[in-house]
Design an enzyme around this catalytic site. Structure first.
Site, mmCIF file in Angstrom:
data_model
loop_
_atom_site.group_PDB
_atom_site.id
_atom_site.type_symbol
_atom_site.label_atom_id
_atom_site.label_comp_id
_atom_site.label_asym_id
_atom_site.label_seq_id
_atom_site.Cartn_x
_atom_site.Cartn_y
_atom_site.Cartn_z
ATOM 1 N N CYS A 15 0.638 -1.411 -0.026
ATOM 2 C CA CYS A 15 -0.180 0.423 0.503
ATOM 3 C C CYS A 15 1.534 1.351 -0.169
ATOM 4 C CB CYS A 15 -0.719 -0.178 1.328
ATOM 5 S SG CYS A 15 0.825 -0.267 2.938
ATOM 6 N N GLY A 41 -1.489 0.442 -4.547
ATOM 7 C CA GLY A 41 -2.005 -0.163 -4.333
ATOM 8 C C GLY A 41 -3.810 -0.283 -4.549
ATOM 9 N N ASN A 115 1.971 1.267 6.043
ATOM 10 C CA ASN A 115 2.432 -0.329 4.611
ATOM 11 C C ASN A 115 3.065 -0.463 5.041
ATOM 12 O OD1 ASN A 115 3.995 -0.009 2.515
ATOM 13 N ND2 ASN A 115 4.453 1.457 2.579
ATOM 14 N N GLY A 116 2.718 -1.752 5.134
ATOM 15 C CA GLY A 116 4.335 -2.540 5.498
ATOM 16 C C GLY A 116 3.488 -4.342 5.904
ATOM 17 N N TYR A 255 10.640 -1.923 -8.883
ATOM 18 C CA TYR A 255 10.191 -2.372 -9.409
ATOM 19 C C TYR A 255 8.272 -0.733 -8.422
ATOM 20 C CZ TYR A 255 5.597 -4.375 -10.259
ATOM 21 O OH TYR A 255 4.177 -4.971 -11.358
#
Length: 472
Positions: A15, A41, A115-116, A255
Site C-alpha cells: 500500500c 495499491g 504500509n508494510g 519495481y
C-alpha cells in the site's frame, strides 16, 4: 516444471500512505496524493479527515478516482487527515480491512493507516486476544490501535511503547483530534518522506512523487525508528528504537516506486538507468539489433542498457493507459488476460529484428512468457531477455505478496530452465553486487535483498517452512 508457476503475472506491494496537517484543503490534497500513489495499491482506498473533534471517514474498494466522488469529498471536512491505498498481503481483500481504521472511545478517537507487514503479527494478536482485545479485521495494521489503548501517558509516549511490540516493515500514520503522528520501522524497510506546503502545513507520503502532485516541497525523509508528532507547534521528533539501520527494500528501486520519486534521496529513474548500464556490461546479448523495455518500470533500465551496449533504444511495446497495473487485480482469470490487455507490440519496430527485451523482474514467469510470445508472433527474429534485478529466490514477509517458494520460478529452476520455460533465446539477470552499484545508495544506507539472498534483516518468528504454508 509444473504449470502452476504461470498462474500470476507480476508482484504487488501492500500500500501507500499519505497525510496532511494544517490545510483547509486536506481532503483535496489527500485525494491527489493518493492518486499519485495509486500504483502502490488498486484494491481499495480510504481517507479520514479531522475537523476539531469530528472524525470524517470515507473508504471503498476500487480506484481512488472511482471511490471519492464529489458527494463523498464534500463530507471530508477537516484541517488534517490521513489516506491510504491498499493491496492486501496480510488479512485478505474485504471492506473491513480497508484503511484508515477509525478507533472511537469515550475519551479519545484516532485513525491510523499502515504500509508494510508485521512479521510477528500472530504473536501480537494472540497476546492481545488473551488480555481481552476483540479484533474487527484480519489486518495486521489493526494491532497498533489495540496496543495504543493498553498503554499509559501521552499519545507520543504510548506510540513509542506500542511500536516496541512490533517487528517487521512499517510506515504508520496516525491522526488524533489535534495532531498527526508518524512512525517508521527501525530498519527503514518502507519509504516515508516529509514535505512542506506553501502555507507552512506538512505532508507525509510514501513517495516523493505525491509531494509534487500537491505542490509540497520535500523537507526530509523520516528516519528508521523515528516517531514524529506534528501539531500547531511544529514537529517533535523522537525514536522508539535504540538500534536502527537503513535497509530499504530493493524492490522499491527495481519495481514499485514511480520513476519520478526519490527514495532515500536517490532518484528511481536514474537508479534504474544505472542498473541497465550495469546489466549491459554483465550480460551482453550475443546478437542484437535493438533494445526495448517493458512499460513502465523496464523503460529506464532499457535506456541505460541501450546506451552502454551501443544499440538503438526503440518503443517496441505500448501500454494501454486505460488499464491499471493488472497484477493488482485479485482475480486469477483477470491476471491471465492482463498482459494482453495492458501491452501491445509495435510490429513494424520488431519485425525481423533480434530484440533485447528489458524487464525489472521475473516472479512466476507468466508475464515474461506472454511478452516473448507476443514479440515472436509480431515477427521478432530473436528475443534476448534481460532482467534489471537479481533472481527472486526467497519469499518476502515485509509487504510484497510473494510469500511462498511455490510462487517463485527462480526458487526451483535454473536460469537455463527458466529460459526454456519462457521461450527466450537467451536470459540474464543483474547480480546483487551490480544492483547495489546501480542504485548507489547515499549516506551509508543499505538495501534489503532478502528475496534475492535469503538474508532476512529481522527475526521471522516462525519456521520458514511453516510461513510458506497456505499464505493468503
Amino acid at each position: 516444471m509444473e504449470s502452476t508457476y504461470f498462474l500470476d503475472t507480476k508482484m504487488n506491494e501492500e500500500c501507500g500512505v499519505f497525510g496532511v496537517f494544517n490545510s483547509q484543503n486536506t481532503a483535496e490534497l489527500t485525494y491527489y496524493g493518493l492518486h499519485a500513489l495509486q500504483h502502490r495499491g488498486q484494491e481499495s482506498a480510504g481517507i479520514v479527515t479531522v475537523d476539531k473533534n469530528d472524525f470524517n471517514s470515507y473508504k471503498g474498494e476500487g480506484l481512488v478516482r472511482n471511490i471519492f466522488t464529489h458527494t463523498a469529498m464534500q463530507k471530508l471536512v477537516g484541517t488534517h487527515g490521513i489516506g491510504h491505498v491498499r493491496y492486501s498481503t496480510t488479512g485478505g481483500s474485504n471492506i473491513e480491512n480497508v484503511q484508515p481504521f477509525l478507533f472511537r472511545g469515550l475519551d479519545e478517537t484516532f485513525a491510523l493507516c499502515h504500509n508494510g507487514n508485521i512479521v510477528n503479527s500472530n504473536e501480537v494478536r494472540r497476546y492481545l486476544e488473551r488480555i481481552g482485545s476483540i479484533m474487527q479485521t484480519t489486518s495486521d495494521s489493526e494491532l497498533l490501535g489495540h496496543l495504543l489503548k493498553r498503554e499509559k501517558g501521552s499519545m507520543l509516549t504510548r506510540l513509542k511503547q506500542s511500536l516496541c511490540y512490533l517487528e517487521g516493515a512499517f510506515a504508520f500514520l496516525l491522526a488524533t483530534a489535534d495532531a498527526l503522528y508518524v512512525a517508521r520501522d527501525k530498519l527503514g524497510l518502507r519509504p516515508l518522506s516529509i514535505g512542506v506546503l506553501e502555507n507552512g502545513g506538512y505532508v507525509i507520503t510514501s513517495e516523493t512523487c505525491a509531494l509534487d502532485a500537491v505542490g509540497a516541497t520535500f523537507m526530509r525523509n523520516v528516519n528508521p525508528g523515528e516517531v514524529l508528532q506534528i501539531d500547531q507547534n511544529g514537529i517533535v521528533t523522537d525514536s522508539y528504537a535504540k538500534e536502527t539501520r537503513h535497509k530499504m527494500c530493493a524492490m522499491e528501486y527495481i519495481y514499485f516506486a514511480r520513476p519520478d520519486s526519490d527514495i532515500e534521496e536517490v532518484n528511481v529513474h536514474e537508479a534504474r538507468k544505472r542498473c541497465g548500464m550495469m546489466l549491459a556490461e554483465q550480460a551482453p546479448a550475443p546478437t542484437a539489433d535493438i533494445v526495448i523495455g517493458v512499460p513502465d518500470s523496464g523503460l529506464s533500465a532499457a535506456i541505460g542498457y541501450a546506451e552502454t551496449a551501443g544499440l538503438p533504444f526503440e518503443t517496441g511495446m505500448v501500454k494501454n493507459r486505460y488499464i491499471g497495473r493488472t497484477f493488482i487485480e485479485p482475480s486469477q482469470a483477470l491476471r491471465e488476460q492482463g498482459v494482453k490487455m495492458k501491452l501491445s507490440v509495435v510490429a513494424k519496430v520488431v519485425q525481423n529484428k533480434s530484440v533485447v527485451l528489458i524487464d525489472d523482474s521475473i516472479v512466476r514467469g507468466t508475464t515474461s512468457r506472454n511478452l516473448i510470445t507476443m514479440l515472436k508472433k509480431a515477427g521478432a527474429k530473436e528475443v534476448h531477455m534481460r532482467i534489471a534485478g537479481p533472481e527472486i529466490k526467497f519469499p518476502c514477509f515485509y509487504g510484497v505478496d510473494f510469500s511462498t517458494y511455490d510462487e517463485l520460478i527462480s526458487a526451483r529452476s535454473t536460469v537455463g530452465e527458466i529460459r526454456q520455460l519462457i521461450g527466450a533465446d537467451s536470459l540474464g539477470f543483474l547480480n546483487i553486487e551490480n544492483l547495489a552499484k546501480g542504485v548507489k545508495m547515499k549516506n551509508n544506507c543499505g538495501l534489503c535483498t532478502a528475496c534475492f539472498s535469503g538474508d532476512y534483516p529481522t527475526n521471522l518468528y516462525e519456521r520458514l517452512e511453516d510461513m510458506n504454508k497456505d499464505v493468503k
